[in-house]
Motif scaffolding. Structure first.
Motif, PDB file in Angstrom:
ATOM      1  N   LYS A 151      30.491  30.957  38.462  1.00 35.05           N
ATOM      2  CA  LYS A 151      31.348  30.230  38.014  1.00 35.05           C
ATOM      3  C   LYS A 151      31.021  29.828  36.514  1.00 35.05           C
ATOM      4  N   GLN A 152      30.263  29.843  35.869  1.00 33.63           N
ATOM      5  CA  GLN A 152      30.211  29.834  34.341  1.00 33.63           C
ATOM      6  C   GLN A 152      30.457  30.957  33.681  1.00 33.63           C
ATOM      7  N   CYS A 153      30.398  32.074  34.109  1.00 33.59           N
ATOM      8  CA  CYS A 153      30.436  33.438  33.221  1.00 33.59           C
ATOM      9  C   CYS A 153      31.994  33.703  33.179  1.00 33.59           C
ATOM     10  N   LYS A 154      32.461  33.737  32.054  1.00 32.77           N
ATOM     11  CA  LYS A 154      34.028  33.917  31.769  1.00 32.77           C
ATOM     12  C   LYS A 154      34.345  35.587  32.009  1.00 32.77           C
ATOM     13  N   TYR A 155      33.175  36.531  31.912  1.00 27.77           N
ATOM     14  CA  TYR A 155      33.514  37.907  31.987  1.00 27.77           C
ATOM     15  C   TYR A 155      32.480  38.490  33.118  1.00 27.77           C
ATOM     16  N   TRP A 156      33.099  39.172  33.852  1.00 26.98           N
ATOM     17  CA  TRP A 156      32.206  39.857  35.023  1.00 26.98           C
ATOM     18  C   TRP A 156      32.311  41.465  34.523  1.00 26.98           C
ATOM     19  N   VAL A 157      30.990  41.976  34.447  1.00 25.28           N
ATOM     20  CA  VAL A 157      30.986  43.433  34.093  1.00 25.28           C
ATOM     21  C   VAL A 157      30.321  44.318  35.100  1.00 25.28           C
ATOM     22  N   PHE A 173      34.800  37.606  46.799  1.00 26.09           N
ATOM     23  CA  PHE A 173      35.511  37.387  45.516  1.00 26.09           C
ATOM     24  C   PHE A 173      36.730  38.215  45.256  1.00 26.09           C
ATOM     25  N   ASP A 174      37.037  38.948  46.395  1.00 25.71           N
ATOM     26  CA  ASP A 174      38.332  39.749  46.274  1.00 25.71           C
ATOM     27  C   ASP A 174      38.614  40.747  45.125  1.00 25.71           C
ATOM     28  N   LEU A 175      37.212  41.164  44.571  1.00 23.34           N
ATOM     29  CA  LEU A 175      37.154  42.140  43.654  1.00 23.34           C
ATOM     30  C   LEU A 175      38.265  43.596  44.150  1.00 23.34           C
ATOM     31  N   PRO A 176      38.995  44.013  43.445  1.00 29.89           N
ATOM     32  CA  PRO A 176      39.870  45.098  43.700  1.00 29.89           C
ATOM     33  C   PRO A 176      38.872  46.545  43.659  1.00 29.89           C
ATOM     34  N   LYS A 177      38.564  47.073  44.998  1.00 31.48           N
ATOM     35  CA  LYS A 177      37.764  47.955  44.931  1.00 31.48           C
ATOM     36  C   LYS A 177      38.204  49.176  44.226  1.00 31.48           C
ATOM     37  N   SER A 178      39.573  49.458  44.085  1.00 34.95           N
ATOM     38  CA  SER A 178      40.121  50.614  43.456  1.00 34.95           C
ATOM     39  C   SER A 178      39.995  50.519  41.875  1.00 34.95           C
ATOM     40  N   GLU A 179      39.671  49.302  41.698  1.00 37.40           N
ATOM     41  CA  GLU A 179      39.321  49.383  40.079  1.00 37.40           C
ATOM     42  C   GLU A 179      37.923  49.477  39.721  1.00 37.40           C
ATOM     43  N   VAL A 188      33.394  48.738  33.994  1.00 40.20           N
ATOM     44  CA  VAL A 188      34.808  48.004  33.954  1.00 40.20           C
ATOM     45  C   VAL A 188      34.444  46.329  33.901  1.00 40.20           C
ATOM     46  N   VAL A 189      35.469  45.735  32.769  1.00 35.81           N
ATOM     47  CA  VAL A 189      35.117  44.281  32.453  1.00 35.81           C
ATOM     48  C   VAL A 189      36.304  43.730  33.069  1.00 35.81           C
ATOM     49  N   PHE A 190      35.922  42.794  33.943  1.00 36.53           N
ATOM     50  CA  PHE A 190      37.093  41.803  34.713  1.00 36.53           C
ATOM     51  C   PHE A 190      36.914  40.347  34.066  1.00 36.53           C
ATOM     52  N   ASP A 191      38.256  39.751  34.150  1.00 37.62           N
ATOM     53  CA  ASP A 191      38.110  38.369  34.058  1.00 37.62           C
ATOM     54  C   ASP A 191      37.815  37.633  35.094  1.00 37.62           C
ATOM     55  N   LYS A 192      37.786  36.130  35.539  1.00 41.02           N
ATOM     56  CA  LYS A 192      37.661  35.576  36.459  1.00 41.02           C
ATOM     57  C   LYS A 192      38.746  35.604  37.497  1.00 41.02           C
ATOM     58  N   ARG A 193      39.853  35.907  37.115  1.00 39.42           N
ATOM     59  CA  ARG A 193      41.031  36.254  37.936  1.00 39.42           C
ATOM     60  C   ARG A 193      40.872  37.609  38.442  1.00 39.42           C
ATOM     61  N   MET A 194      39.825  38.548  38.154  1.00 38.31           N
ATOM     62  CA  MET A 194      39.733  39.623  38.489  1.00 38.31           C
ATOM     63  C   MET A 194      40.679  40.666  37.979  1.00 38.31           C
ATOM     64  N   ASN A 195      41.426  40.320  36.920  1.00 40.82           N
ATOM     65  CA  ASN A 195      42.127  41.314  36.201  1.00 40.82           C
ATOM     66  C   ASN A 195      41.139  42.348  35.199  1.00 40.82           C
ATOM     67  N   VAL A 196      41.637  43.471  35.159  1.00 44.52           N
ATOM     68  CA  VAL A 196      40.686  44.452  34.334  1.00 44.52           C
ATOM     69  C   VAL A 196      41.135  44.324  32.987  1.00 44.52           C
ATOM     70  N   LEU A 197      40.125  44.039  32.110  1.00 40.35           N
ATOM     71  CA  LEU A 197      40.457  43.669  30.697  1.00 40.35           C
ATOM     72  C   LEU A 197      40.045  44.922  29.943  1.00 40.35           C
TER      73      LEU A 197
END
Length: 207
Positions: A151-157, A173-179, A188-197
């Protein structure tokens, strides 16, 4: 300056350490790698990167002029406590940021169910962004970590293809498997809303 913490996940052999080596080498400030590996081979070694100096205590870290430190230790929390103090002083004296890399964070650092209130990595995650202190928390399976770093990490890699044992984390966490990456060394770098950055590959020179 605020520093944004990052969770780095990746299966063994997928390229996670290669990604971290590049992050360690290219950081625009002081970068401290907490190395508590038993044999000194897993994770960074003093000869892996030009300018990476091995230290074994807070005193040695303070006396070093290098901005790339490999902090060898038996107790990663003790090293993290010293690294935090060094980082605060470094920022106060220079104005530059510090990055602390906590590789294999499930081992003696942020293991689920074993994180005390005075844990220095937990304190860095909660309290030190305004001191320009960034933490890269890395693990093969994020389910092994306490929820705090997530919850403290802004980015997930995510580095490399995911494995069956990641499925619970991915579904929760509902990570999109297709991404997610499908090959080793893909990133792949995600934000906390699981958008691919961002999408990239690790650089061969750091492997």
């Amino acid at each position: 300056m605020q520093a944004f913490h990052t969770l780095v996940a990746g299966d063994s052999g997928g390229g996670k350490t290669t990604f971290l080596r590049e992050a360690h080498d290219t950081y625009p400030g002081l970068s401290i790698w907490i190395d508590h590996s038993d044999d000194g081979v897993d994770g960074i070694t003093g000869r892996d990167l030009d300018g990476a100096e091995t230290v074994r205590s807070e005193r040695e870290a303070r006396r070093s002029d290098a901005t790339r430190l490999r902090w060898r230790c038996d107790d990663p929390l003790d090293a993290a406590r010293g690294a935090r103090a060094v980082a605060h002083d470094y920022h106060r004296e220079t104005g530059y940021p510090t990055q602390v890399i906590a590789d294999e964070a499930q081992d003696g650092m942020l293991a689920d169910g074993d994180v005390e209130a005075d844990n220095p990595i937990k304190k860095m995650l909660h309290e030190d962004r305004d001191k320009a202190l960034k933490v890269q928390v890395a693990t093969q399976d994020p389910q092994d970590l306490e929820y705090t770093p997530l919850k403290q990490c802004k980015y997930w890699v995510w580095v490399g293809e995911w494995s069956t044992f990641h499925r619970g984390f991915i579904n929760y966490f509902d990570l999109p498997k297709s991404e997610l990456p499908t090959e080793p060394y893909q990133v792949v770098v995600f934000d906390k809303r699981m958008n691919v950055l961002h999408r990239t590959e690790t650089k061969e020179g750091y492997a």
